[in-house]
Scaffold this active site. Structure first.
Site, PDB file in Angstrom:
ATOM      1  N   CYS A 272     -10.991   2.928  -0.646  1.00  0.00           N
ATOM      2  CA  CYS A 272      -9.601   3.232  -0.320  1.00  0.00           C
ATOM      3  C   CYS A 272      -9.311   2.449   0.950  1.00  0.00           C
ATOM      4  O   CYS A 272     -10.111   2.485   1.892  1.00  0.00           O
ATOM      5  CB  CYS A 272      -9.428   4.729  -0.077  1.00  0.00           C
ATOM      6  SG  CYS A 272      -7.858   5.157   0.722  1.00  0.00           S
TER       7      CYS A 272
ATOM      8  N   CYS B  24      -4.211  -1.410  -2.319  1.00  0.00           N
ATOM      9  CA  CYS B  24      -4.319   0.029  -2.529  1.00  0.00           C
ATOM     10  C   CYS B  24      -5.203   0.215  -3.762  1.00  0.00           C
ATOM     11  O   CYS B  24      -4.842  -0.218  -4.861  1.00  0.00           O
ATOM     12  CB  CYS B  24      -2.923   0.604  -2.785  1.00  0.00           C
ATOM     13  SG  CYS B  24      -2.916   2.346  -3.223  1.00  0.00           S
TER      14      CYS B  24
ATOM     15  N   ASP C   9       0.863  -1.196   0.000  1.00  0.00           N
ATOM     16  CA  ASP C   9       0.000   0.000   0.000  1.00  0.00           C
ATOM     17  C   ASP C   9       0.892   1.236   0.000  1.00  0.00           C
ATOM     18  O   ASP C   9       2.082   1.156   0.337  1.00  0.00           O
ATOM     19  CB  ASP C   9      -0.934   0.032   1.218  1.00  0.00           C
ATOM     20  CG  ASP C   9      -1.885   1.233   1.171  1.00  0.00           C
ATOM     21  OD1 ASP C   9      -2.394   1.551   0.077  1.00  0.00           O
ATOM     22  OD2 ASP C   9      -2.104   1.886   2.204  1.00  0.00           O
ATOM     23  N   SER C  10       0.293   2.364  -0.359  1.00  0.00           N
ATOM     24  CA  SER C  10       1.029   3.621  -0.310  1.00  0.00           C
ATOM     25  C   SER C  10       1.401   3.984   1.128  1.00  0.00           C
ATOM     26  O   SER C  10       2.293   4.796   1.342  1.00  0.00           O
ATOM     27  CB  SER C  10       0.166   4.738  -0.895  1.00  0.00           C
ATOM     28  OG  SER C  10      -0.999   4.885  -0.097  1.00  0.00           O
TER      29      SER C  10
HETATM   30  N1  DGL Z   1      -4.831   3.090   0.596  1.00  0.00           N
HETATM   31  C1  DGL Z   1      -4.755   3.769  -0.677  1.00  0.00           C
HETATM   32  C2  DGL Z   1      -5.991   3.387  -1.495  1.00  0.00           C
HETATM   33  O1  DGL Z   1      -6.570   2.346  -1.224  1.00  0.00           O
HETATM   34  C3  DGL Z   1      -4.532   5.216  -0.424  1.00  0.00           C
HETATM   35  C4  DGL Z   1      -4.033   5.950  -1.596  1.00  0.00           C
HETATM   36  C5  DGL Z   1      -3.303   7.222  -1.286  1.00  0.00           C
HETATM   37  O2  DGL Z   1      -2.172   7.123  -0.791  1.00  0.00           O
HETATM   38  O3  DGL Z   1      -3.846   8.294  -1.578  1.00  0.00           O
HETATM   39  O4  DGL Z   1      -6.388   4.048  -2.414  1.00  0.00           O
END
Ligand code: DGL
Length: 270
Positions: free
Chosen positions: A194, A70, A7-8
């Protein structure tokens, strides 16, 4: 044997938690690109470059299968990765399809033509990049007809969660739900599109009201991974060590992760 979860930032921990519950024996290597979060305000090219770099690191850690936990990366980069980047013998999966299959009452691999489903008015909460990609609507159109989707780009929520400012995150969630309700007063289902947002699930449910069914992506992804590994057991890679990698400050990220998962988590530098 290890599977990679990317994930980010911290959001993918919601998916990791659900997978740990469903498949307690499976070692997971988590990669949070906290130094570059949020992804939701980046261009598709930028998201692609960061996501491939992270995925490569997870391949190096012995994971043959990587889950992009993500939505933003799944929406903006996954298809391009699958079409020309993923090496032979490796696999990268996203988090969209299990959710849409649940919403459209389908089992895995049901490719029959689109049909009418129970839900008619769906509220989609996601990052600006995910909303812009229209990937959710595209996947839905393959499977269902007559579903009205209203998308709300929830600017700021990921940043506030990453900063650990839950009061701000809560205020932002309420204002995004209000904005959505002005466009769609009576949604019958809501998608938290998200992986960070389940950390604010109670606030979403409270602001939406008890009649709106909020779909939990984490549990659906865990179930679909369990299913996938029964069909493709060889995709569990050669790595044996679980662990948590971050591009951010390991101490700070560990503190936030421990707070969110309610157990001790130790991140190391990616
Ligand atoms: N958890 C990421 C998602 O599901 C977050 C993305 C972001 O860093 O903006 O979209």
């Amino acid at each position: 044997m290890a599977v990679g979860i990317f994930d980010s930032g911290l959001g993918g921990l919601t998916v990791l938690g659900a997978i740990e519950k469903r498949l307690p024996e499976l070692p997971l290597v988590y990669y949070g690109d906290n130094a570059h979060a949020p992804y939701g305000v980046r261009t598709a090219d930028d998201i692609y470059d960061l996501t491939t770099r992270a995925t490569e690191r997870l391949f190096d850690a012995g994971c043959d299968l990587v889950i992009l936990a993500c939505n933003t990366a799944s929406a903006a980069a996954l298809r391009r990765m699958q079409e020309g980047w993923v090496p032979k013998g490796k696999r990268v999966l996203g988090v969209f399809v299990p959710l849409i299959e649940a919403l459209t009452e389908r089992h895995w691999g049901d490719n029959s033509p689109p049909r009418e489903v129970d839900v008619k008015h769906v509220a989609l909460f996601a990052t600006p990049a995910t909303v812009r990609s229209r990937a959710f609507q595209r996947e839905l159109a393959f499977r269902a007809i007559g579903v009205d989707v209203e998308a709300q780009a929830c600017g700021g929520v990921v940043d506030a969660i990453e900063e650990g400012d839950l009061i701000l995150a809560e205020a932002l969630v309420r204002s995004h739900v209000d904005a959505l309700k002005r466009k769609m007063p009576e949604p019958d289902a809501a998608i938290l599109g998200c992986t960070h947002y389940p950390l604010m699930a109670e606030t979403f449910q409270e602001a939406l009201g008890p009649r709106v069914k909020v779909f939990s992506q984490a549990d659906l992804v865990a179930e679909s991974l369990a299913d996938y590994l029964v069909r493709r057991p060889e995709m569990v890679g050669p790595g044996t060590e679980a662990g948590f990698l971050t591009t951010g400050n390991p101490r700070q990220v560990s503190t936030r992760a421990t707070q969110f998962l309610r157990r001790k988590i130790d991140f190391v530098a990616a």
